[in-house]
Structures are given as structure tokens and as C-alpha cells.
Design a protein around this motif. Structure first.
Motif, short mmCIF file in Angstrom:
data_model
loop_
_atom_site.label_atom_id
_atom_site.label_comp_id
_atom_site.label_asym_id
_atom_site.label_seq_id
_atom_site.Cartn_x
_atom_site.Cartn_y
_atom_site.Cartn_z
N PHE A 45 -3.30 -14.23 -5.40
CA PHE A 45 -4.71 -14.47 -5.69
C PHE A 45 -5.15 -13.74 -6.96
N GLU A 46 -4.17 -13.33 -7.77
CA GLU A 46 -4.39 -12.77 -9.10
C GLU A 46 -3.26 -13.27 -9.98
N PRO A 47 -3.45 -13.31 -11.30
CA PRO A 47 -2.37 -13.79 -12.18
C PRO A 47 -1.11 -12.93 -12.09
N SER A 48 0.02 -13.56 -12.33
CA SER A 48 1.30 -12.84 -12.35
C SER A 48 2.34 -13.71 -13.04
N THR A 49 3.20 -13.09 -13.78
CA THR A 49 4.41 -13.77 -14.28
C THR A 49 5.63 -13.16 -13.61
N LEU A 67 7.33 -21.09 -0.84
CA LEU A 67 6.09 -21.88 -0.95
C LEU A 67 5.13 -21.01 -1.72
N SER A 68 4.30 -21.62 -2.56
CA SER A 68 3.48 -20.78 -3.42
C SER A 68 2.03 -21.24 -3.46
N VAL A 69 1.12 -20.25 -3.38
CA VAL A 69 -0.30 -20.48 -3.65
C VAL A 69 -0.64 -19.58 -4.82
N GLY A 70 -1.19 -20.17 -5.88
CA GLY A 70 -1.37 -19.39 -7.11
C GLY A 70 -2.78 -18.91 -7.36
N LYS A 103 -8.27 -7.12 -4.00
CA LYS A 103 -8.91 -6.05 -3.22
C LYS A 103 -7.89 -5.05 -2.69
N GLU A 104 -8.18 -3.78 -2.92
CA GLU A 104 -7.34 -2.72 -2.37
C GLU A 104 -7.37 -2.81 -0.84
N GLY A 105 -6.23 -2.70 -0.22
CA GLY A 105 -6.17 -2.76 1.25
C GLY A 105 -5.90 -4.17 1.77
N ALA A 106 -5.91 -5.19 0.89
CA ALA A 106 -5.75 -6.57 1.36
C ALA A 106 -4.37 -6.80 1.99
N ALA A 107 -3.34 -6.19 1.42
CA ALA A 107 -1.99 -6.42 1.96
C ALA A 107 -1.87 -5.79 3.35
N ARG A 108 -2.49 -4.63 3.53
CA ARG A 108 -2.41 -3.99 4.85
C ARG A 108 -3.17 -4.85 5.87
N LEU A 109 -4.30 -5.40 5.44
CA LEU A 109 -5.05 -6.29 6.33
C LEU A 109 -4.19 -7.52 6.67
N ALA A 110 -3.54 -8.08 5.66
CA ALA A 110 -2.68 -9.24 5.90
C ALA A 110 -1.60 -8.91 6.93
N ALA A 111 -1.04 -7.71 6.83
CA ALA A 111 0.03 -7.31 7.76
C ALA A 111 -0.49 -7.27 9.20
N GLU A 112 -1.76 -6.92 9.36
CA GLU A 112 -2.34 -6.86 10.72
C GLU A 112 -2.40 -8.24 11.36
N PHE A 113 -2.58 -9.27 10.54
CA PHE A 113 -2.77 -10.61 11.09
C PHE A 113 -1.52 -11.49 11.00
N SER A 114 -0.49 -11.01 10.33
CA SER A 114 0.70 -11.82 10.13
C SER A 114 1.68 -11.65 11.29
N THR A 115 2.38 -12.73 11.60
CA THR A 115 3.44 -12.63 12.60
C THR A 115 4.81 -12.53 11.93
N VAL A 116 4.81 -12.46 10.60
CA VAL A 116 6.08 -12.29 9.85
C VAL A 116 5.89 -11.11 8.89
N PRO A 117 6.99 -10.54 8.35
CA PRO A 117 6.85 -9.39 7.44
C PRO A 117 6.02 -9.72 6.20
N VAL A 118 5.24 -8.73 5.76
CA VAL A 118 4.39 -8.87 4.57
C VAL A 118 4.85 -7.85 3.53
N ILE A 119 4.96 -8.32 2.29
CA ILE A 119 5.25 -7.42 1.17
C ILE A 119 4.04 -7.41 0.25
N ASN A 120 3.58 -6.23 -0.09
CA ASN A 120 2.46 -6.06 -1.00
C ASN A 120 2.95 -6.20 -2.45
N ALA A 121 2.45 -7.22 -3.13
CA ALA A 121 2.83 -7.43 -4.54
C ALA A 121 1.70 -6.98 -5.47
N GLY A 122 0.86 -6.08 -4.97
CA GLY A 122 -0.25 -5.55 -5.77
C GLY A 122 -1.57 -5.83 -5.08
N ASP A 123 -2.27 -4.76 -4.66
CA ASP A 123 -3.59 -4.93 -4.03
C ASP A 123 -4.62 -4.17 -4.86
#
Ligand code: CP
Length: 298
Positions: A45-49, A67-70, A103-123
Motif C-alpha cells: 500500500f506504498e510504492p516499492s521497487t 499474487l500482488s496488490v499494488g 501506518k506504523e503497527g499495520a503489519a502487527r495488526l495484519a498478523a493478528e487477523f491473518s491465518t498465515v505467516p505475515v512478513i512486514n515489508a515496511g510499516d
């Protein structure tokens, strides 16, 4: 389930093991079918190369697909769906999620709701642990990680790569030398955590004076997108520029790193010097992220 949200979730043994594994992968000692049939969801949800493409490249090299959402505009978050619901749904479509979010903390929030492993690529201005693994890996290709004198240069307030790297290096008895425009110092909470671990943080104003004592220059971009307005950005933009002249007095072993993208912090003439390692650093993203994907998905 093994999420990778913060470099602080790893101890030194855990970091060393992952870097060793990345080293084996770089020597082509890996199973190219290790993740056959597995799917990685790449929610950016932010630019990245570099981060997005190297995770996708890593997945492909291990036999998996992605699968990708940009952007927010490209998915149903544009219709008001929450991040929590998005992650709940996407974790039904994939075997792991890599997420970048403003948003800071978004990856940790995602991990709370995910049923698969989450990797933080920058929050936001928080953490960027996969970048730190490749930063450490790149340093280790040139010198041992213990007891380094490293200069953290640029935007230390909003620069998440500097935050994660500083935390990791506190495990390796580094001395952190900080050089930044006024107002862009390391966040006080992070500086306090590092000090509590016994890490020496030395603030400087004159980059030229300290270069002869440094092992690593870690140069960062001023994070324009995190400033409240253009005027406050332009007050501090272009404060530092690494040039061949500035590096004339450097140790032979000094390496210059930058997570990239660069704007004007490093003179392109530096690219040809043996000190310049930032393009090698970005290439190291693939073996390092292959090791990370295997760790969370196997
Ligand atoms: N270093 C880094 O995170 O680069 P990208 O923003 O291009 O992914």
C-alpha cells in the motif's frame, strides 16, 4: 505460525542462522522446488521497487507463485474495507503475506487477523526487518558484524530501515554514530531502548570529521512522504551528500550502504569506488528473502 514483524523479534542466533542460510542460497545450494505450489500474497500500500520485486523473484526461484496488490486504489480497501478484513480474506488465498503499509503497527495488526505467516515489508516510520537482514548480510560479506563503528546518516526519525538496523546492531556491540538534520533524530523511545541494551549512540554534526573512523556509512533518503508539508521537507532536503572527495580519508575497508532509492544523498561518482556497495546490497535482497520465505513457509 512464524510472523516476521520486527527485527526485535530475533535474537543474535536467529539472525546469524538466517544470514548463513542466505549465504548457502547465494552459492546455489538450495532446493529450487522448496516452495512448489505455495502462494505468496504481496500487499503493498506504498510504492516499492526493490522489496516487492525481490520478494516476488525469491518466491519464483523457490518454485512458488505470488499474487500482488499494488495500492489501496487497486483493491476493495478503496471501497472502505478495513485492513483487518482484507488480511482475513487474503490469508484464505495464500500461504504467506508480505505487507507494506504507511501506518506504523499495520503489519502487527495484519498478523493478528491473518491465518498465515505475515512478513512486514515496511510499516510507516516503524520497521523494515527484511531490509535489515540484507543490510547485515551485505556488511558481513566485507567484515565481521561485531564491534562496528557505523554512521547512520540522513532521516533517522522517519527512516524505518535505520530503526531496524540500529536495533539489530545493538546485538553486535556496534557504536552508532548519528548524523542528521535537526528534528530528524532517532525516535526517543528507540534511542532509550538501545541505550538500555548498552549500545553507544554518539551524535555528530560534522560528517567529514568522523569518516576516517567509520567502518560503514549507512546513508538514508529524507522521507519526503512522511513530512506534513513541502516547506518542512525542503528545510532539510539535500543536507548531506556523499562524494568521492568526502571519502578520500576513509579506511580502505569502509563500505557505503543505502537501502535505495537515493535522491541526491550519494554523488553518482561514488558508484565506481570500491566503497560503494548499495547495488550489491539491493541484489542481496533475493537470497535473503528466499531464506525468509523458507523460514516462514516450511
Ligand atoms: N529499500 C526499499 O525498501 O526499497 P523499495 O522502497 O524500492 O522497496
Amino acid at each position: 505460525m512464524h510472523h516476521i514483524i520486527s527485527i526485535g523479534d530475533f535474537d543474535r542466533d536467529g539472525i546469524d542462522r538466517l544470514l548463513d542460510h542466505a549465504g548457502q542460497i547465494q552459492k546455489k545450494k538450495y532446493d529450487a522446488h522448496a516452495l512448489d505450489g505455495r502462494i505468496l500474497a504481496v500487499l503493498f500500500f506504498e510504492p516499492s521497487t526493490r522489496t516487492r520485486l525481490s520478494f516476488q523473484s525469491a518466491m519464483a526461484r523457490l518454485g512458488g507463485t505470488s499474487l500482488s496488490v499494488g495500492s489501496v486504489e487497486a483493491c476493495s480497501m478503496a471501497k472502505g474495507e478495513t485492513l483487518a478484513d482484507t488480511v482475513r480474506v487474503v490469508s484464505g488465498y495464500a500461504d504467506a503475506i508480505v505487507i507494506r503499509h504507511p501506518k506504523e503497527g499495520a503489519a502487527r495488526l495484519a498478523a493478528e487477523f491473518s491465518t498465515v505467516p505475515v512478513i512486514n515489508a515496511g510499516d510507516g516510520a516503524g520497521q523494515h526487518p527484511s531490509q535489515t537482514f540484507l543490510d547485515l548480510y551485505t556488511i558481513r560479506q566485507s567484515m565481521p558484524l561485531d564491534g562496528l563503528d557505523i554512521a547512520l546518516i540522513g532521516d533517522l526519525r522517519y527512516g524505518r530501515t535505520a530503526h531496524s538496523l540500529a536495533s539489530a546492531l545493538s546485538l553486535y556491540n556496534a557504536r552508532l554514530h548519528t548524523i542528521c538534520p535537526k528534528g530528524l533524530e532517532l525516535p526517543a523511545t528507540l534511542a532509550a531502548q538501545l541505550a538500555a541494551k548498552g549500545t553507544e549512540i554518539i551524535e555528530h554534526d560534522n560528517l567529514e570529521e568522523i569518516i576516517p573512523d567509520m567502518d560503514v556509512l549507512y546513508v538514508t533518503r529524507i522521507q519526503r512522504e512522511r513530512f506534513p508539508d513541502s516547506a518542512s521537507y525542503f528545510n532539510v532536503a539535500s543536507s548531506y551528500r556523499i562524494t568521492p572527495e568526502l571519502l578520500a580519508g576513509a579506511k580502505k575497508r569502509l563500505i557505503v550502504l543505502h537501502p535505495l532509492p537515493r535522491v541526491d544523498e550519494i554523488d553518482p561518482r561514488v558508484d565506481a569506488l570500491p566503497h560503494a556497495r548499495y547495488f550489491e546490497q539491493s541484489r542481496n535482497g533475493v537470497p535473503v528473502r528466499m531464506a525468509m520465505l523458507m523460514q516462514v513457509m516450511q
